[in-house]
Design a protein around this motif. Structure first.
Motif, PDB file in Angstrom:
ATOM      1  N   GLN A 137       5.857   4.877   2.256  1.00  0.00           N
ATOM      2  CA  GLN A 137       6.009   5.207   3.664  1.00  0.00           C
ATOM      3  C   GLN A 137       4.688   5.565   4.331  1.00  0.00           C
ATOM      4  OE1 GLN A 137       9.056   4.798   5.006  1.00  0.00           O
ATOM      5  NE2 GLN A 137       9.642   4.151   2.924  1.00  0.00           N
ATOM      6  N   LEU A 138       3.669   5.834   3.536  1.00  0.00           N
ATOM      7  CA  LEU A 138       2.374   6.204   4.105  1.00  0.00           C
ATOM      8  C   LEU A 138       1.748   5.015   4.824  1.00  0.00           C
ATOM      9  CD1 LEU A 138       0.955   8.197   1.081  1.00  0.00           C
ATOM     10  CD2 LEU A 138       1.606   9.167   3.293  1.00  0.00           C
ATOM     11  N   PRO A 139       1.121   5.239   5.968  1.00  0.00           N
ATOM     12  CA  PRO A 139       0.493   4.129   6.705  1.00  0.00           C
ATOM     13  C   PRO A 139      -0.524   3.395   5.839  1.00  0.00           C
ATOM     14  CG  PRO A 139       0.517   6.131   8.030  1.00  0.00           C
ATOM     15  CD  PRO A 139       0.929   6.529   6.653  1.00  0.00           C
ATOM     16  N   ASP A 140      -0.464   2.064   5.866  1.00  0.00           N
ATOM     17  CA  ASP A 140      -1.388   1.287   5.034  1.00  0.00           C
ATOM     18  C   ASP A 140      -2.464   0.592   5.849  1.00  0.00           C
ATOM     19  OD1 ASP A 140      -0.116  -0.818   6.246  1.00  0.00           O
ATOM     20  OD2 ASP A 140       0.810  -1.620   4.439  1.00  0.00           O
ATOM     21  N   GLY A 141      -2.510   0.879   7.144  1.00  0.00           N
ATOM     22  CA  GLY A 141      -3.593   0.320   7.953  1.00  0.00           C
ATOM     23  C   GLY A 141      -3.538  -1.184   8.090  1.00  0.00           C
ATOM     24  N   GLY A 142      -2.328  -1.749   8.162  1.00  0.00           N
ATOM     25  CA  GLY A 142      -2.218  -3.192   8.376  1.00  0.00           C
ATOM     26  C   GLY A 142      -2.033  -3.982   7.105  1.00  0.00           C
ATOM     27  N   GLY A 143      -1.509  -3.340   6.075  1.00  0.00           N
ATOM     28  CA  GLY A 143      -1.164  -4.085   4.871  1.00  0.00           C
ATOM     29  C   GLY A 143      -2.290  -4.278   3.887  1.00  0.00           C
ATOM     30  N   ASP A 144      -3.370  -3.469   3.998  1.00  0.00           N
ATOM     31  CA  ASP A 144      -4.493  -3.661   3.077  1.00  0.00           C
ATOM     32  C   ASP A 144      -4.542  -2.562   2.018  1.00  0.00           C
ATOM     33  OD1 ASP A 144      -5.249  -1.541   4.626  1.00  0.00           O
ATOM     34  OD2 ASP A 144      -7.196  -2.338   5.190  1.00  0.00           O
ATOM     35  N   ALA A 145      -3.367  -2.141   1.550  1.00  0.00           N
ATOM     36  CA  ALA A 145      -3.307  -1.079   0.545  1.00  0.00           C
ATOM     37  C   ALA A 145      -4.085  -1.450  -0.710  1.00  0.00           C
ATOM     38  CB  ALA A 145      -1.847  -0.772   0.190  1.00  0.00           C
ATOM     39  N   ALA A 146      -4.173  -2.738  -1.000  1.00  0.00           N
ATOM     40  CA  ALA A 146      -4.900  -3.178  -2.191  1.00  0.00           C
ATOM     41  C   ALA A 146      -6.376  -2.838  -2.110  1.00  0.00           C
ATOM     42  CB  ALA A 146      -4.729  -4.684  -2.384  1.00  0.00           C
ATOM     43  N   LEU A 147      -6.874  -2.553  -0.915  1.00  0.00           N
ATOM     44  CA  LEU A 147      -8.276  -2.217  -0.739  1.00  0.00           C
ATOM     45  C   LEU A 147      -8.518  -0.713  -0.856  1.00  0.00           C
ATOM     46  CD1 LEU A 147      -9.215  -4.596   2.211  1.00  0.00           C
ATOM     47  CD2 LEU A 147      -9.402  -4.976  -0.250  1.00  0.00           C
ATOM     48  N   ASP A 148      -7.534   0.009  -1.373  1.00  0.00           N
ATOM     49  CA  ASP A 148      -7.680   1.442  -1.627  1.00  0.00           C
ATOM     50  C   ASP A 148      -8.025   2.216  -0.363  1.00  0.00           C
ATOM     51  OD1 ASP A 148      -7.009   1.120  -4.232  1.00  0.00           O
ATOM     52  OD2 ASP A 148      -9.022   1.360  -5.049  1.00  0.00           O
ATOM     53  N   ARG A 149      -7.312   1.967   0.707  1.00  0.00           N
ATOM     54  CA  ARG A 149      -7.497   2.773   1.914  1.00  0.00           C
ATOM     55  C   ARG A 149      -6.824   4.128   1.761  1.00  0.00           C
ATOM     56  NH1 ARG A 149      -5.927   4.230   7.167  1.00  0.00           N
ATOM     57  NH2 ARG A 149      -3.761   3.989   6.569  1.00  0.00           N
ATOM     58  N   ARG A 150      -5.836   4.214   0.861  1.00  0.00           N
ATOM     59  CA  ARG A 150      -5.128   5.464   0.619  1.00  0.00           C
ATOM     60  C   ARG A 150      -5.443   5.972  -0.787  1.00  0.00           C
ATOM     61  NH1 ARG A 150       0.843   3.332   1.583  1.00  0.00           N
ATOM     62  NH2 ARG A 150       0.057   1.976  -0.069  1.00  0.00           N
ATOM     63  N   GLY A 151      -5.668   7.267  -0.902  1.00  0.00           N
ATOM     64  CA  GLY A 151      -5.961   7.834  -2.208  1.00  0.00           C
ATOM     65  C   GLY A 151      -5.626   9.311  -2.243  1.00  0.00           C
ATOM     66  N   LEU A 152      -5.679   9.882  -3.442  1.00  0.00           N
ATOM     67  CA  LEU A 152      -5.342  11.288  -3.638  1.00  0.00           C
ATOM     68  C   LEU A 152      -6.583  12.165  -3.599  1.00  0.00           C
ATOM     69  CD1 LEU A 152      -2.777  11.235  -6.601  1.00  0.00           C
ATOM     70  CD2 LEU A 152      -2.286  11.493  -4.164  1.00  0.00           C
ATOM     71  N   LEU A 153      -6.428  13.336  -3.014  1.00  0.00           N
ATOM     72  CA  LEU A 153      -7.416  14.401  -3.117  1.00  0.00           C
ATOM     73  C   LEU A 153      -6.678  15.601  -3.713  1.00  0.00           C
ATOM     74  CD1 LEU A 153     -10.394  14.828  -2.450  1.00  0.00           C
ATOM     75  CD2 LEU A 153      -9.700  15.839  -0.289  1.00  0.00           C
ATOM     76  N   LEU A 154      -6.983  15.909  -4.951  1.00  0.00           N
ATOM     77  CA  LEU A 154      -6.219  16.896  -5.697  1.00  0.00           C
ATOM     78  C   LEU A 154      -6.730  18.314  -5.440  1.00  0.00           C
ATOM     79  CD1 LEU A 154      -5.902  15.067  -9.138  1.00  0.00           C
ATOM     80  CD2 LEU A 154      -4.269  15.079  -7.232  1.00  0.00           C
ATOM     81  N   ALA A 210      -6.600  10.278   3.003  1.00  0.00           N
ATOM     82  CA  ALA A 210      -6.589  11.104   1.798  1.00  0.00           C
ATOM     83  C   ALA A 210      -5.321  11.934   1.760  1.00  0.00           C
ATOM     84  CB  ALA A 210      -7.813  12.020   1.772  1.00  0.00           C
ATOM     85  N   VAL A 211      -4.533  11.740   0.714  1.00  0.00           N
ATOM     86  CA  VAL A 211      -3.294  12.497   0.540  1.00  0.00           C
ATOM     87  C   VAL A 211      -3.611  13.725  -0.306  1.00  0.00           C
ATOM     88  CG1 VAL A 211      -0.914  12.440  -0.290  1.00  0.00           C
ATOM     89  CG2 VAL A 211      -1.961  10.364   0.658  1.00  0.00           C
ATOM     90  N   VAL A 212      -3.551  14.899   0.314  1.00  0.00           N
ATOM     91  CA  VAL A 212      -3.853  16.154  -0.373  1.00  0.00           C
ATOM     92  C   VAL A 212      -2.630  16.576  -1.178  1.00  0.00           C
ATOM     93  CG1 VAL A 212      -4.555  18.562  -0.089  1.00  0.00           C
ATOM     94  CG2 VAL A 212      -5.453  16.797   1.459  1.00  0.00           C
ATOM     95  N   CYS A 213      -2.856  16.885  -2.446  1.00  0.00           N
ATOM     96  CA  CYS A 213      -1.718  17.106  -3.347  1.00  0.00           C
ATOM     97  C   CYS A 213      -2.110  18.068  -4.457  1.00  0.00           C
ATOM     98  CB  CYS A 213      -1.291  15.754  -3.940  1.00  0.00           C
ATOM     99  SG  CYS A 213       0.082  15.830  -5.103  1.00  0.00           S
ATOM    100  N   ARG A 214      -1.219  18.996  -4.766  1.00  0.00           N
ATOM    101  CA  ARG A 214      -1.391  19.795  -5.976  1.00  0.00           C
ATOM    102  C   ARG A 214      -0.855  19.001  -7.159  1.00  0.00           C
ATOM    103  NH1 ARG A 214      -0.108  26.008  -3.865  1.00  0.00           N
ATOM    104  NH2 ARG A 214      -1.512  25.870  -2.040  1.00  0.00           N
TER     105      ARG A 214
END
Length: 274
Positions: free
Chosen positions: A168-185, A149-153
């Motif tokens: 540049q954020l780690p994608d956990g082995g190339g599975d970014a399409a599986l929404d492993r990374r997201g925003l927490l506003l 979770a990327v915390v962001c204003r």
């Protein structure tokens, strides 16, 4: 059980406060790992007002690792209670920034494996990763987490910074399409809303916490938490935190279902058979 990491790409948007809110509203037993290498543990000095055991913390695990003695038992011995009921624990972070030099990539990788073991004992893990890209930072923890979770204003410069660093954020082995990374506003609508943030950053918005500086000060030690917990729990910050936690768990469940289907497809196609 899950490992969820929180990080930021710019400044201090509130990663530690957001992680604390998540831990206090988490619906299951949870361990908060303070892995921010900036130093001066915000958990012990702030949230717990300097009243916790000063001898426990992350640096002792690094020393144990150097001596070949890092284990689940060692990890458990360095945790402290966040709340009196014993279901919310914390591994305090560094006392000084200078201690970060002891935190090698091999140490972080070993700790990541141990934290996966913690989840097998019915405890979820929340990692306060601080600002991404710091020297000696916990990149292996971010890479191996189930969700990042990327915390962001929501100011334009904050959103642009996330967009510039998203690759540049780690994608956990190339599975970014599986929404492993997201925003927490933090403070959606101040000024940009969730949809605008998602479009500007190319990352999905999983949820957010309200802008509530009074409660944020309280959770970070302005008052003795254990005597003002009921007042804190009725704050906008905590109420929105419950919603954010529900959204994070839903994101984890969605991703897990996709991974399970992919694994089943692989096995049925014979690619997983040797």
């Amino acid at each position: 059980m899950t490992v969820l990491a929180f990080t930021s790409v710019r400044g201090a948007p509130g990663v530690t406060t957001t992680t604390l809110v998540a831990a206090l509203t988490w619906p299951r037993p949870v361990l908060l790992v303070e892995a921010d290498v900036a130093g001066s543990s915000s958990i012990k000095a702030g949230h717990l007002r300097g009243e916790a055991d000063h001898e426990r913390g992350l640096i002792n695990l690094a020393l144990a690792h150097r001596n070949g003695a890092l284990s689940l038992s060692t990890l458990g011995g360095q945790t402290i209670a966040l709340t009196d009921d014993g279901t919310r624990l914390a591994l305090p972070g560094l006392a000084t920034k200078a201690q970060a030099a002891s935190l090698t990539d091999d140490f972080w990788a070993t700790l990541a494996s141990l934290l996966r073991g913690v989840t097998q004992h019915g405890i979820d893990v929340l990692v306060d990763g601080g600002r991404f890209g710091m020297r000696h930072g916990p990149d292996p923890l971010l890479r191996t987490a189930d969700l990042l979770a990327v915390v962001c204003r929501t100011s334009l410069d904050d959103l642009v910074a996330v967009r510039a660093n998203a690759d540049q954020l780690p994608d956990g082995g190339g599975d970014a399409a599986l929404d492993r990374r997201g925003l927490l506003l933090v403070g959606a609508g101040r000024p940009h809303r969730a949809g605008e943030a998602a479009e500007a950053t190319t990352l999905p918005v999983w949820g957010g916490v309200d802008w509530d500086p009074t409660a944020a000060e309280r959770i970070n030690g302005r008052e003795r938490l254990r005597t003002s917990l009921s007042r804190l729990m009725s704050s906008r910050l905590i109420r929105s935190g419950r919603g954010a936690v529900a959204e994070l768990l839903a994101a984890h469940d969605r991703r897990r279902r996709i991974l399970d289907v992919a694994l089943e497809t692989t096995v049925l196609s014979g690619k997983g058979v040797r």
